[in-house]
Scaffold this motif. Sequence first.
Motif, PDB file in Angstrom:
ATOM      1  N   UNK A 350       0.840  -1.192   0.000  1.00  0.00           N
ATOM      2  CA  UNK A 350       0.000   0.000   0.000  1.00  0.00           C
ATOM      3  C   UNK A 350       0.876   1.244   0.000  1.00  0.00           C
ATOM      4  N   UNK A 351       0.480   2.217  -0.814  1.00  0.00           N
ATOM      5  CA  UNK A 351       1.306   3.416  -1.001  1.00  0.00           C
ATOM      6  C   UNK A 351       1.405   4.267   0.260  1.00  0.00           C
ATOM      7  N   UNK A 352       0.486   4.059   1.201  1.00  0.00           N
ATOM      8  CA  UNK A 352       0.550   4.778   2.472  1.00  0.00           C
ATOM      9  C   UNK A 352       1.025   3.885   3.619  1.00  0.00           C
ATOM     10  N   UNK A 353       1.470   2.681   3.286  1.00  0.00           N
ATOM     11  CA  UNK A 353       2.055   1.809   4.294  1.00  0.00           C
ATOM     12  C   UNK A 353       1.093   0.926   5.047  1.00  0.00           C
ATOM     13  N   UNK A 354      -0.210   0.972   4.717  1.00  0.00           N
ATOM     14  CA  UNK A 354      -1.168   0.163   5.456  1.00  0.00           C
ATOM     15  C   UNK A 354      -0.954  -1.323   5.180  1.00  0.00           C
ATOM     16  N   UNK A 355      -0.927  -2.110   6.252  1.00  0.00           N
ATOM     17  CA  UNK A 355      -0.801  -3.572   6.182  1.00  0.00           C
ATOM     18  C   UNK A 355       0.481  -4.010   5.476  1.00  0.00           C
ATOM     19  N   UNK A 931      17.094  11.511  21.818  1.00  0.00           N
ATOM     20  CA  UNK A 931      16.182  12.382  21.087  1.00  0.00           C
ATOM     21  C   UNK A 931      14.885  11.650  20.768  1.00  0.00           C
ATOM     22  N   UNK A 932      13.827  12.423  20.536  1.00  0.00           N
ATOM     23  CA  UNK A 932      12.510  11.877  20.235  1.00  0.00           C
ATOM     24  C   UNK A 932      12.087  12.251  18.822  1.00  0.00           C
ATOM     25  N   UNK A 933      11.375  11.346  18.170  1.00  0.00           N
ATOM     26  CA  UNK A 933      10.724  11.605  16.892  1.00  0.00           C
ATOM     27  C   UNK A 933       9.262  11.222  17.077  1.00  0.00           C
ATOM     28  N   UNK A 934       8.368  12.146  16.775  1.00  0.00           N
ATOM     29  CA  UNK A 934       6.942  11.888  16.933  1.00  0.00           C
ATOM     30  C   UNK A 934       6.267  12.040  15.575  1.00  0.00           C
ATOM     31  N   UNK A 935       5.558  11.016  15.173  1.00  0.00           N
ATOM     32  CA  UNK A 935       4.871  11.054  13.892  1.00  0.00           C
ATOM     33  C   UNK A 935       4.358   9.676  13.525  1.00  0.00           C
ATOM     34  N   UNK A 936       3.858   9.550  12.335  1.00  0.00           N
ATOM     35  CA  UNK A 936       3.313   8.287  11.849  1.00  0.00           C
ATOM     36  C   UNK A 936       4.350   7.562  10.996  1.00  0.00           C
ATOM     37  N   UNK A 937       4.639   6.312  11.364  1.00  0.00           N
ATOM     38  CA  UNK A 937       5.558   5.499  10.573  1.00  0.00           C
ATOM     39  C   UNK A 937       4.814   5.044   9.328  1.00  0.00           C
ATOM     40  N   UNK A 938       5.228   5.569   8.190  1.00  0.00           N
ATOM     41  CA  UNK A 938       4.549   5.290   6.932  1.00  0.00           C
ATOM     42  C   UNK A 938       5.096   4.031   6.288  1.00  0.00           C
ATOM     43  N   UNK A 939       6.398   3.883   6.320  1.00  0.00           N
ATOM     44  CA  UNK A 939       7.057   2.746   5.672  1.00  0.00           C
ATOM     45  C   UNK A 939       8.212   2.287   6.554  1.00  0.00           C
ATOM     46  N   UNK A 940       8.400   0.978   6.604  1.00  0.00           N
ATOM     47  CA  UNK A 940       9.583   0.403   7.226  1.00  0.00           C
ATOM     48  C   UNK A 940      10.255  -0.484   6.184  1.00  0.00           C
ATOM     49  N   UNK A 941      11.412  -0.070   5.726  1.00  0.00           N
ATOM     50  CA  UNK A 941      12.127  -0.861   4.736  1.00  0.00           C
ATOM     51  C   UNK A 941      13.599  -0.497   4.756  1.00  0.00           C
ATOM     52  N   UNK A 958      10.753  11.862   7.549  1.00  0.00           N
ATOM     53  CA  UNK A 958      12.041  11.774   8.212  1.00  0.00           C
ATOM     54  C   UNK A 958      12.483  10.322   8.259  1.00  0.00           C
ATOM     55  N   UNK A 959      13.674  10.038   7.802  1.00  0.00           N
ATOM     56  CA  UNK A 959      14.208   8.672   7.819  1.00  0.00           C
ATOM     57  C   UNK A 959      14.963   8.438   9.125  1.00  0.00           C
ATOM     58  N   UNK A 960      14.579   7.382   9.829  1.00  0.00           N
ATOM     59  CA  UNK A 960      15.219   7.018  11.092  1.00  0.00           C
ATOM     60  C   UNK A 960      15.810   5.623  10.937  1.00  0.00           C
ATOM     61  N   UNK A 961      17.089   5.480  11.233  1.00  0.00           N
ATOM     62  CA  UNK A 961      17.711   4.171  11.167  1.00  0.00           C
ATOM     63  C   UNK A 961      17.124   3.272  12.248  1.00  0.00           C
TER      64      UNK A 961
END
Length: 1009
Positions: A350-355, A931-941, A958-961
């Motif tokens: 899914x283009x928005x990361x769902x499922x 540090x903190x990052x607050x938001x919605x994880x759209x993609x994990x890859x 924002x890309x987080x390792x």
Amino acid sequence: MKRLLCSALLPCAAAFVFLPPLASAEPQWIWAAKQAQPNEKALFRTTFATPANVKSAKLTFTCDNSGTATLNGSAVAESKDWQRPATADVTKLLRSGQNELRIEGRNEDGTAALVAVLTIETADGKKQVIESSGKWEVQARGGSLFQPAVVIAAYGDAPWGAIFAGAPAQGGDAGKPVKVVDAASLQVPPGFKAELLYTVPKEEQGSWVAMTVDPKGRLIMADQYGGLYRVTVPPIGTSTGTKVEPLKTDVGGAHGLLYAFDSLYVMVNEKEAKGLWRLHDTNGDDQFDKAEHLRKLDGGGEHGPHALMLSPDKKSLYFATGNHTKPPEPLEKSRSTGWQEDHILPRMWDANGHAKGILAPGGIICKMDPDGKEIELISLGYRNQYDFDFDANGEIFTFDSDMEWDLGTPWYRPTRIAHATSGSDLGWRSGTGTWPTYYPDSLPPVLDVGPGSPTGTVFGTGAKFPTKYQRAFFAADWTYGTMYAIHLTPQGASFRAEKEEFIAGKPLPLSDMLIHPQDGAMYFAIGGRKTQSALYRMTYIGTEPTTPAPAVAPTAEARLRHQLETLHNRDAGAKAVDLAWPHLSHPDRFVRYAAHVALEHRPATEWSARALAEKNPIAAVEALIALSRVGDKSLQPQMLEALGRIDLATATPELRLGLLRAWQLAFLRMGKPAPAVANKIIAQLDAIYPHQDYKANRELAALLVYLDSPTVVAKTLAAMNTARDDETEVAIGNLLSRHDGYGRAVEAALNSRPNRQQIAYALTLRNATVGWTPELRKTFFAWFPRTHEWKGGNSFTKFIDNIRTEALVNAVPDAAARGALDESSKKAPVNIVANFVMPKGPGKAYSVDDVLALAQAGLKGRNFEQGKAMFSSTLCLACHHFNGEGGNVGPDLTGSGSRYTLRDLMENILEPSKVISDQYGSEQIQKKDGSLVIGRVVVEENEKLFVMTNPLAPDDQLAVNAADVQSRKVYPVSMMPPGLINPLNKDELLDLLAYIQSAGNPKDPAFGK
């Protein structure tokens, strides 16, 4: 100390007055202060003296929001909904002489008040009336002293009105719970009557989503995020007197309930210790004092573990889980064998990361013994089937959800009524991977319904309804406030179906329903996602006979399928092959499917030679599909030879599609063939490509790309430029035939006519690496700007762009050429607030009650164009899809008028953090550096988390390792800012609300109500 305190603070006895028998009381609304505090409790009391010859005594009271009364220390009544006053016969509790009445009132927010009348009649016909007034005393706000109560309003004044006379509330605060849709306004078939039995006090009892019946005929209801409640309903003929009591158990957060085997089964979803629980009453006190966690189920939220049902033979139970729930571990048995993803070309998530990352089996239906020791998987391949039921012959049916974000794409499939036969796979796979309904290794639905949110289902078996409704499968749609009666007619080994809109209302967020085994009525609830909840009853009062309807006799094909389904286990023995084989070529698809599933339960060594030698092309395809799934890879050369013997050119459409799928499975399960073998197969496929059948073209193109055909790119581009999308034409026709408002709501989006056949070709060509020329690349990438005006679901635009991005990598090896094509093929971003109109104001810091007061006269005669402009100006359109347009950060608001009361809608707007769907939540990510990052994880890859931190710039991520992450947890604050409507003046706000509730269409009959 307590005794001293109580005796010291007793007030002087209130004088009692004898009134004429016909005198009417005029009580006053009272509270501790003019300005009530949120979540405030106030204890009221009055004392009075009565004579010895009392004949009767009746207490009537109500409190905004709720209250509990005691007389002389004994509990007598509880008011849980201010709109439904509590009454109690207190004759036996009165004493000759002095008495004390106490009522504890509870406020949630806004205006608060109590009103009460105690009417006493003596043996000589005289009446004594004790009524709430400023003479009562109150103890409030944690104090220990009683002080005179404050009069808030006279009886009959706004906002409460003449509540004891049954008069409706008259605007103002109106308290909670709000007035739900009136039963008389519901659309029901002729001869049926709907009754409102209970309005749920939301802050106290939550939002009800599941129900069952106990042996005493009482309903047990589940709050989605809270506890369990037992409901005693009034007899048919009266809609008053519903009694609700909380069950004394910590088990809650349930999506499924079942009373069976002398216990209550609870499917816990929204709390810890998810999975199936069993509650017992071990000491006979009518409360559950023992809780067993029978089986853990790894999943939760809106796609977690769901409904429970008793088996037709009453020896076991069945349950359903959504696609975010893993199969039970251990899974002792399965009617299906070896499910996989089985995509001939890579799927796009899914283009928005769902499922993303969720694999088969997806949603499942399972059978289990009463003690939870053995679970058997019955059916799989659903997205999110919340509920299911058995017909009178034991056939399972369910109502599966769509992925509305896919609307407009070739892989979109609408909500559907499915016949869940033994070992069936209904083909859900995540992202673009959902199987088309024609794959022979899956089964099709019996009916496509359309976009929506399936919730409760039930067969009419046992209902005191006319015959056609006793046999109907009732299916509820939460989003559009509609309950369908699905009329099923046996057809071959399955059924054909027609839908009827049985109940419709606005708002009517239907959650669950059942047929009561004792009174034969249908009971249904509204609620879910913390929306306002209520309980209704549906009875038939017409003239048609309601005598129990006999079950419709199964067809010969159905009986044959049932026989074959007895072979869907490892214990059937070698005879299963001989019993199943003759039916691999049966004309009925459901029979053929049951036959090849039976083969898969036997070792392939018993029947592989027979499959490879089979002369009947239909039987050969079915047998070779089964062999692909369970056979040894060494058999592939012989399998490809056997498939090659079947003539594609002369095959029927159904056989052709089955044969193409058999080729795919032979490659997927056994490996890609060597180039020499592949070239022979390419020649066979290329000879009929492109074909006049658009379905065959999709499968041919995918196979030829997979096999590296040198001509597939040129042929596909030629077909792509002229492709006519028959599928879209059919979909539009079906939607416009609906009467529940959805057809109108998305007509504009569908009339933008995304060509799904062209999208399917583009999706396939993104994987092609062979056969490209500079001219073909230019032609292909010139297609993408043509999609600029196409509209679809929340993920539609991103899917198109992801196709383009992947195609650039695969089809254009030269970096310079890739850059040029990248630039030319980009479509300009759509400015979704291009027509921004600055609100005139002046606005204010609106509260929910402010808006309800403004809208109390209704939303008639509003300015549609201004409402539409305010939808953009308040940035609603930036984050929410509506009527085919807008962003995708928040829920799709199309049809919100059918599922939300105005209070629910305003709570979602003004208090967005009060309830956050797990589909739209965000996370707090703590990195190892603190540090903190607050938001919605759209993609994990690629070992990175891509986090959307700004809902107005969803593509700026924002890309987080992943290696840098210390912890992750749900962030309890919505990404939607509160107060977005505050800049609007009264008219702008009311125009906006009318626009939202009318589905964005000025011609919608709902507009301006």
